[in-house]
Design a protein around this motif. Structure first.
Motif, mmCIF file in Angstrom:
data_model
loop_
_atom_site.group_PDB
_atom_site.id
_atom_site.type_symbol
_atom_site.label_atom_id
_atom_site.label_comp_id
_atom_site.label_asym_id
_atom_site.label_seq_id
_atom_site.Cartn_x
_atom_site.Cartn_y
_atom_site.Cartn_z
ATOM 1 N N PHE A 124 -33.174 59.304 6.690
ATOM 2 C CA PHE A 124 -34.353 60.096 6.381
ATOM 3 C C PHE A 124 -34.945 59.559 5.093
ATOM 4 O O PHE A 124 -34.306 59.559 4.049
ATOM 5 C CB PHE A 124 -34.020 61.578 6.207
ATOM 6 C CG PHE A 124 -35.185 62.374 5.680
ATOM 7 C CD1 PHE A 124 -36.393 62.398 6.366
ATOM 8 C CD2 PHE A 124 -35.088 63.080 4.486
ATOM 9 C CE1 PHE A 124 -37.487 63.109 5.862
ATOM 10 C CE2 PHE A 124 -36.161 63.794 3.984
ATOM 11 C CZ PHE A 124 -37.362 63.804 4.675
ATOM 12 N N LEU A 125 -36.180 59.060 5.188
ATOM 13 C CA LEU A 125 -36.875 58.440 4.063
ATOM 14 C C LEU A 125 -38.104 59.280 3.741
ATOM 15 O O LEU A 125 -39.119 59.194 4.432
ATOM 16 C CB LEU A 125 -37.269 57.008 4.441
ATOM 17 C CG LEU A 125 -37.972 56.142 3.402
ATOM 18 C CD1 LEU A 125 -37.190 56.102 2.098
ATOM 19 C CD2 LEU A 125 -38.158 54.743 3.948
ATOM 20 N N PRO A 126 -38.037 60.113 2.696
ATOM 21 C CA PRO A 126 -39.144 61.028 2.403
ATOM 22 C C PRO A 126 -40.396 60.310 1.919
ATOM 23 O O PRO A 126 -40.333 59.191 1.385
ATOM 24 C CB PRO A 126 -38.578 61.929 1.292
ATOM 25 C CG PRO A 126 -37.105 61.712 1.307
ATOM 26 C CD PRO A 126 -36.898 60.313 1.793
ATOM 27 N N THR A 127 -41.530 60.953 2.092
ATOM 28 C CA THR A 127 -42.801 60.406 1.644
ATOM 29 C C THR A 127 -42.777 60.142 0.141
ATOM 30 O O THR A 127 -42.147 60.874 -0.624
ATOM 31 C CB THR A 127 -43.947 61.378 1.992
ATOM 32 O OG1 THR A 127 -45.188 60.794 1.609
ATOM 33 C CG2 THR A 127 -43.802 62.707 1.291
ATOM 34 N N TYR A 128 -43.429 59.057 -0.270
ATOM 35 C CA TYR A 128 -43.562 58.619 -1.657
ATOM 36 C C TYR A 128 -42.263 58.104 -2.273
ATOM 37 O O TYR A 128 -42.232 57.795 -3.465
ATOM 38 C CB TYR A 128 -44.160 59.717 -2.548
ATOM 39 C CG TYR A 128 -45.591 60.041 -2.241
ATOM 40 C CD1 TYR A 128 -46.581 59.075 -2.297
ATOM 41 C CD2 TYR A 128 -45.970 61.336 -1.887
ATOM 42 C CE1 TYR A 128 -47.903 59.379 -2.001
ATOM 43 C CE2 TYR A 128 -47.294 61.650 -1.595
ATOM 44 C CZ TYR A 128 -48.251 60.655 -1.652
ATOM 45 O OH TYR A 128 -49.551 60.951 -1.359
ATOM 46 N N TRP A 129 -41.190 58.000 -1.504
ATOM 47 C CA TRP A 129 -39.985 57.374 -2.034
ATOM 48 C C TRP A 129 -40.132 55.860 -1.920
ATOM 49 O O TRP A 129 -40.415 55.321 -0.844
ATOM 50 C CB TRP A 129 -38.741 57.840 -1.267
ATOM 51 C CG TRP A 129 -38.093 59.033 -1.889
ATOM 52 C CD1 TRP A 129 -38.537 60.320 -1.864
ATOM 53 C CD2 TRP A 129 -36.871 59.046 -2.632
ATOM 54 N NE1 TRP A 129 -37.674 61.145 -2.534
ATOM 55 C CE2 TRP A 129 -36.642 60.387 -3.027
ATOM 56 C CE3 TRP A 129 -35.941 58.069 -3.006
ATOM 57 C CZ2 TRP A 129 -35.522 60.760 -3.765
ATOM 58 C CZ3 TRP A 129 -34.834 58.443 -3.744
ATOM 59 C CH2 TRP A 129 -34.629 59.772 -4.122
ATOM 60 N N TRP A 130 -39.965 55.163 -3.033
ATOM 61 C CA TRP A 130 -40.012 53.708 -3.037
ATOM 62 C C TRP A 130 -38.817 53.165 -2.258
ATOM 63 O O TRP A 130 -37.719 53.733 -2.315
ATOM 64 C CB TRP A 130 -39.941 53.176 -4.462
ATOM 65 C CG TRP A 130 -41.127 53.475 -5.324
ATOM 66 C CD1 TRP A 130 -41.336 54.597 -6.073
ATOM 67 C CD2 TRP A 130 -42.261 52.635 -5.548
ATOM 68 N NE1 TRP A 130 -42.541 54.498 -6.740
ATOM 69 C CE2 TRP A 130 -43.127 53.306 -6.441
ATOM 70 C CE3 TRP A 130 -42.617 51.364 -5.072
ATOM 71 C CZ2 TRP A 130 -44.321 52.757 -6.873
ATOM 72 C CZ3 TRP A 130 -43.811 50.818 -5.504
ATOM 73 C CH2 TRP A 130 -44.656 51.512 -6.396
ATOM 74 N N HIS A 131 -39.021 52.047 -1.552
ATOM 75 C CA HIS A 131 -37.897 51.443 -0.839
ATOM 76 C C HIS A 131 -38.136 49.949 -0.623
ATOM 77 O O HIS A 131 -39.253 49.510 -0.377
ATOM 78 C CB HIS A 131 -37.653 52.123 0.507
ATOM 79 C CG HIS A 131 -38.874 52.280 1.375
ATOM 80 N ND1 HIS A 131 -39.878 53.191 1.103
ATOM 81 C CD2 HIS A 131 -39.254 51.638 2.509
ATOM 82 C CE1 HIS A 131 -40.810 53.114 2.030
ATOM 83 N NE2 HIS A 131 -40.463 52.173 2.898
ATOM 84 N N GLN A 132 -37.058 49.195 -0.782
ATOM 85 C CA GLN A 132 -37.021 47.789 -0.400
ATOM 86 C C GLN A 132 -36.028 47.669 0.740
ATOM 87 O O GLN A 132 -34.939 48.243 0.692
ATOM 88 C CB GLN A 132 -36.597 46.898 -1.562
ATOM 89 C CG GLN A 132 -36.434 45.432 -1.175
ATOM 90 C CD GLN A 132 -36.573 44.477 -2.344
ATOM 91 O OE1 GLN A 132 -37.593 44.470 -3.016
ATOM 92 N NE2 GLN A 132 -35.560 43.661 -2.590
ATOM 93 N N VAL A 133 -36.416 46.902 1.789
ATOM 94 C CA VAL A 133 -35.601 46.820 3.003
ATOM 95 C C VAL A 133 -35.200 45.369 3.233
ATOM 96 O O VAL A 133 -36.052 44.479 3.264
ATOM 97 C CB VAL A 133 -36.368 47.358 4.224
ATOM 98 C CG1 VAL A 133 -35.427 47.475 5.420
ATOM 99 C CG2 VAL A 133 -37.008 48.714 3.915
ATOM 100 N N GLU A 134 -33.901 45.139 3.413
ATOM 101 C CA GLU A 134 -33.374 43.786 3.541
ATOM 102 C C GLU A 134 -32.494 43.676 4.788
ATOM 103 O O GLU A 134 -31.542 44.449 4.951
ATOM 104 C CB GLU A 134 -32.534 43.422 2.311
ATOM 105 C CG GLU A 134 -33.268 43.601 0.988
ATOM 106 C CD GLU A 134 -32.398 43.358 -0.242
ATOM 107 O OE1 GLU A 134 -32.930 43.492 -1.351
ATOM 108 O OE2 GLU A 134 -31.194 43.036 -0.065
#
Length: 328
Positions: free
Chosen positions: A252-262
């Motif tokens: 679960f990735l909430p709105t406005y949460w920064w994320h880098q995906v590798e």
């Protein structure tokens, strides 16, 4: 490797190390009250037993090549393993901007041929909406997703409509650099292993987002591999969360949460599906404002000023004149 052990893979030697510290994202059963609490409070959580995409866990390149259909699919290509998003509608505001990726349309067969060609120096990343262009077997598996569970989450948390389901097929080692989205997201892993680096809205000033008029709006200006601390000094204060998703895991990735995906290198291509929902309406303002509300407010103010000035060169001086000497 069992799904419940996916997070252990973060210890392998070929995982990138960065200058900031991270803590693990909790991995919980979807029936755990703590998981429900985290979703309600817009906090990331990895759910290990939703069965959300169990009907698709047999998907791989060979299966998709046979069943996904003969239509054209959205593919991005890059000279490097990094795929930094840009908005082509904003290219006119930055005349010297050079897009870091190219947008192509090709059949799935053509895409697979590209990524399997050992003599090809380009990188490719398929990001296609699951819609009526796909084959009947894919539709059958799609209908088998655990819609009852995810629809219950939508209703329980007061979110808006489901806007899209994107299918991601990334080459071994591809990276989507740090950014944030404006929708609630359940990100489901089908094949391979993806590492997520997550940062909450309080880290906004540490990540130096591009201006809203820039093609890289919502992306961080900082190169995580080689941060310029002189230009971005607050990046030294960055702290975050980290997890690795394996097949069957749902983040679960909430709105406005920064994320880098590798896509973890050395472990093969990765296959994922996301579920994007519009955030629900704010029916009542409660003070103090949340960090999420403040980021939304900053974006809206920045957009309003940019539109009103009608000249991107005037935006920075405007904000400086508004603050310097009055609030500093």
């Amino acid at each position: 490797m069992a799904t419940g052990e996916a997070h252990r893979i973060v210890d392998v030697e070929n995982v990138k190390q960065y200058t900031f510290s991270t803590e693990p994202v909790p991995r919980l059963s979807c029936s755990d009250p703590e998981a429900e609490k985290r979703i309600a409070n817009d906090q990331p959580v990895v759910l290990t037993d939703t069965n959300l995409v169990t009907s698709a866990l047999h998907w791989n390149e060979a299966f998709l090549r046979t069943h996904i259909g003969d239509g054209k699919f959205t593919v991005f290509t890059s000279d490097s393993h990094k795929f930094l998003y840009y908005d082509d509608k904003k290219l006119k505001f930055v005349p010297n901007f050079k897009p870091p990726t190219r947008h192509l349309e090709m059949t799935f067969d053509q895409f697979i041929d590209k990524i399997e060609d050992k003599n090809n120096s380009k990188w490719y990343y398929l990001q296609q909406g699951l819609n009526d262009t796909v084959g009947t077997q894919i539709v059958f598996d799609f209908m088998g997703f655990n819609w009852s569970w995810i629809t219950e989450q939508q209703k329980k948390n007061g979110w808006g409509t489901l806007t899209s389901n994107l299918l991601f097929l990334g080459m071994d080692g591809v990276i989507t650099p740090c950014h944030y989205d404006e929708q609630q997201n359940f990100f489901a892993q089908i094949k391979g292993y993806k590492r997520f680096l997550l940062f909450d809205q309080d880290m906004f000033e540490c990540l130096y987002p591009y201006p809203v008029f820039h093609p890289h709006d919502r992306q961080s200006q900082v190169d995580f591999d080689n941060p310029d601390f002189e230009k971005f000094p607050k990046f030294r204060n960055l702290k975050g969360l980290e997890t690795v998703l394996g097949p069957g895991d749902v983040l679960f990735l909430p709105t406005y949460w920064w994320h880098q995906v590798e896509s973890l290198p050395g472990l093969g291509n990765t296959l994922s599906v996301n579920f994007w929902y519009k955030a629900g309406p704010v029916e009542k303002i409660v003070y103090p404002l949340t960090s999420q509300q403040k980021v939304s407010m900053m974006r809206n103010i920045e957009k309003m000023i940019t539109d009103a000035l009608n000249n991107t060169a005037e935006v920075a001086p405007f904000f400086q004149n508004l603050v310097v000497g009055r609030y500093t």
